[in-house]
Scaffold this motif. Structure first.
Motif, mmCIF file in Angstrom:
data_model
loop_
_atom_site.group_PDB
_atom_site.id
_atom_site.type_symbol
_atom_site.label_atom_id
_atom_site.label_comp_id
_atom_site.label_asym_id
_atom_site.label_seq_id
_atom_site.Cartn_x
_atom_site.Cartn_y
_atom_site.Cartn_z
ATOM 1 N N LEU A 86 0.831 -1.201 0.000
ATOM 2 C CA LEU A 86 0.000 0.000 0.000
ATOM 3 C C LEU A 86 0.866 1.251 0.000
ATOM 4 N N TYR A 87 0.606 2.116 -0.960
ATOM 5 C CA TYR A 87 1.305 3.396 -1.101
ATOM 6 C C TYR A 87 0.260 4.464 -1.422
ATOM 7 N N PHE A 88 0.715 5.688 -1.617
ATOM 8 C CA PHE A 88 -0.190 6.795 -1.926
ATOM 9 C C PHE A 88 0.429 7.672 -3.001
ATOM 10 N N ILE A 89 -0.415 8.314 -3.811
ATOM 11 C CA ILE A 89 0.072 9.289 -4.787
ATOM 12 C C ILE A 89 0.608 10.468 -3.988
ATOM 13 N N ASP A 90 1.864 10.852 -4.250
ATOM 14 C CA ASP A 90 2.456 11.929 -3.433
ATOM 15 C C ASP A 90 3.115 13.058 -4.223
ATOM 16 N N ARG A 91 3.182 12.950 -5.553
ATOM 17 C CA ARG A 91 3.784 14.049 -6.318
ATOM 18 C C ARG A 91 3.505 13.873 -7.807
ATOM 19 N N PHE A 92 3.644 14.983 -8.518
ATOM 20 C CA PHE A 92 3.425 15.015 -9.969
ATOM 21 C C PHE A 92 4.600 15.748 -10.597
ATOM 22 N N ASN A 93 5.137 15.199 -11.680
ATOM 23 C CA ASN A 93 6.263 15.837 -12.360
ATOM 24 C C ASN A 93 5.900 16.099 -13.825
ATOM 25 N N PRO A 94 5.589 17.365 -14.143
ATOM 26 C CA PRO A 94 5.250 17.689 -15.529
ATOM 27 C C PRO A 94 6.476 17.781 -16.438
ATOM 28 N N ARG A 95 7.674 17.712 -15.865
ATOM 29 C CA ARG A 95 8.908 17.834 -16.654
ATOM 30 C C ARG A 95 9.725 16.536 -16.643
ATOM 31 N N SER A 96 9.058 15.429 -16.470
ATOM 32 C CA SER A 96 9.722 14.136 -16.406
ATOM 33 C C SER A 96 10.444 13.835 -17.714
ATOM 34 N N ARG A 97 11.568 13.173 -17.634
ATOM 35 C CA ARG A 97 12.243 12.758 -18.867
ATOM 36 C C ARG A 97 11.470 11.638 -19.560
ATOM 37 N N TYR A 98 10.460 11.116 -18.854
ATOM 38 C CA TYR A 98 9.591 10.085 -19.416
ATOM 39 C C TYR A 98 8.194 10.648 -19.662
ATOM 40 N N HIS A 129 4.914 6.388 -15.084
ATOM 41 C CA HIS A 129 5.393 7.363 -16.071
ATOM 42 C C HIS A 129 5.233 6.855 -17.490
ATOM 43 N N GLY A 130 5.392 7.787 -18.420
ATOM 44 C CA GLY A 130 5.337 7.454 -19.831
ATOM 45 C C GLY A 130 6.646 6.822 -20.276
ATOM 46 N N THR A 151 5.454 1.700 -16.159
ATOM 47 C CA THR A 151 5.459 2.532 -17.353
ATOM 48 C C THR A 151 4.317 2.180 -18.310
ATOM 49 N N VAL A 152 3.710 3.225 -18.839
ATOM 50 C CA VAL A 152 2.631 3.118 -19.822
ATOM 51 C C VAL A 152 3.022 3.997 -21.013
ATOM 52 N N SER A 153 2.202 4.026 -22.024
ATOM 53 C CA SER A 153 2.504 4.887 -23.171
ATOM 54 C C SER A 153 2.395 6.356 -22.754
ATOM 55 N N GLU A 158 -0.785 10.641 -19.841
ATOM 56 C CA GLU A 158 -1.516 11.909 -19.856
ATOM 57 C C GLU A 158 -2.894 11.736 -19.202
ATOM 58 N N ASP A 159 -3.571 10.630 -19.488
ATOM 59 C CA ASP A 159 -4.860 10.344 -18.848
ATOM 60 C C ASP A 159 -4.674 10.143 -17.341
ATOM 61 N N ILE A 160 -3.728 9.311 -16.978
ATOM 62 C CA ILE A 160 -3.482 8.997 -15.569
ATOM 63 C C ILE A 160 -3.129 10.264 -14.799
ATOM 64 N N TYR A 161 -2.265 11.070 -15.358
ATOM 65 C CA TYR A 161 -1.831 12.330 -14.734
ATOM 66 C C TYR A 161 -3.038 13.236 -14.476
ATOM 67 N N ALA A 162 -3.954 13.290 -15.439
ATOM 68 C CA ALA A 162 -5.141 14.143 -15.303
ATOM 69 C C ALA A 162 -6.125 13.597 -14.273
ATOM 70 N N MET A 163 -6.221 12.292 -14.155
ATOM 71 C CA MET A 163 -7.254 11.681 -13.326
ATOM 72 C C MET A 163 -6.879 11.563 -11.846
#
Length: 174
Positions: A86-98, A129-130, A151-153, A158-163
């Motif tokens: 069990l973990y939790f979403i804790d951050r978002f990186n819009p500048r990921s190299r992926y 990540h992508g 990793t996903v496409s 983009e969908d996951i990040y938005a949701m």
């Protein structure tokens, strides 16, 4: 009174012209999501299937790749495994190299204790990540190529990040 109106009109006109020529700040283009909130992410490593869930309803599902040693729970940095538990979403990186990335709260206290017993560093930066610019070639060579991330496409992340929102639980099964 007429000169005051002319002055305001002139200033307004000059302001409008100045704004037209001024470069506008470039904003990143992100997908938006307005559906039911994701209340849980469920990951089945063995099936390579990730589900975004709202209550009891699966909203979206994705196939994915794992770390380069996909079997077993992550124990320490560099082992190439993806954590389980069990973990939790804790951050978002819009500048990921992926492309984009969404972080999970690995390592937790249990992970730190296990790594300490092994005399190792538990590592960190486990993300969804992508694939990024080189990812499609990596996927052609080996589906499981990350250091422990999921990793996903690029389009799917983009969908996951938005949701997703911070604090959403992530349950990762073997």
């Amino acid at each position: 009174m007429i000169s005051l109106n002319r002055r305001h009109f002139s200033l307004a006109g000059l302001s409008a012209l100045a704004a037209c020529g001024a470069p506008q700040p470039k904003r990143p283009q992100f997908k938006s999501y307005s559906g039911p909130p994701v209340t849980q992410v469920v990951v089945y490593k063995g099936q390579r299937r990730l589900h975004l869930v709202s209550g009891q309803t699966v909203l979206k599902s994705y196939d994915f790749g794992l770390g380069f040693q996909p079997i077993g729970h992550k124990q320490f940095e560099g082992d190439g495994k993806t954590p389980e538990g069990l973990y939790f979403i804790d951050r978002f990186n819009p500048r990921s190299r992926y492309h984009l990335s969404v972080g999970i709260s690995y390592p937790n206290d249990r992970d730190r204790a296990l790594a300490e017993r092994l005399g190792r560093d538990p590592g960190g930066d486990i993300m969804f990540h992508g694939r990024g610019p080189e990812g499609n070639e990596r996927v052609r060579k080996n589906r499981d190529w990350t250091a422990g991330c999921i990793t996903v496409s690029d389009e799917e992340i983009e969908d996951i990040y938005a949701m997703l929102q911070p604090g959403v639980p992530v349950v990762i099964y073997s």
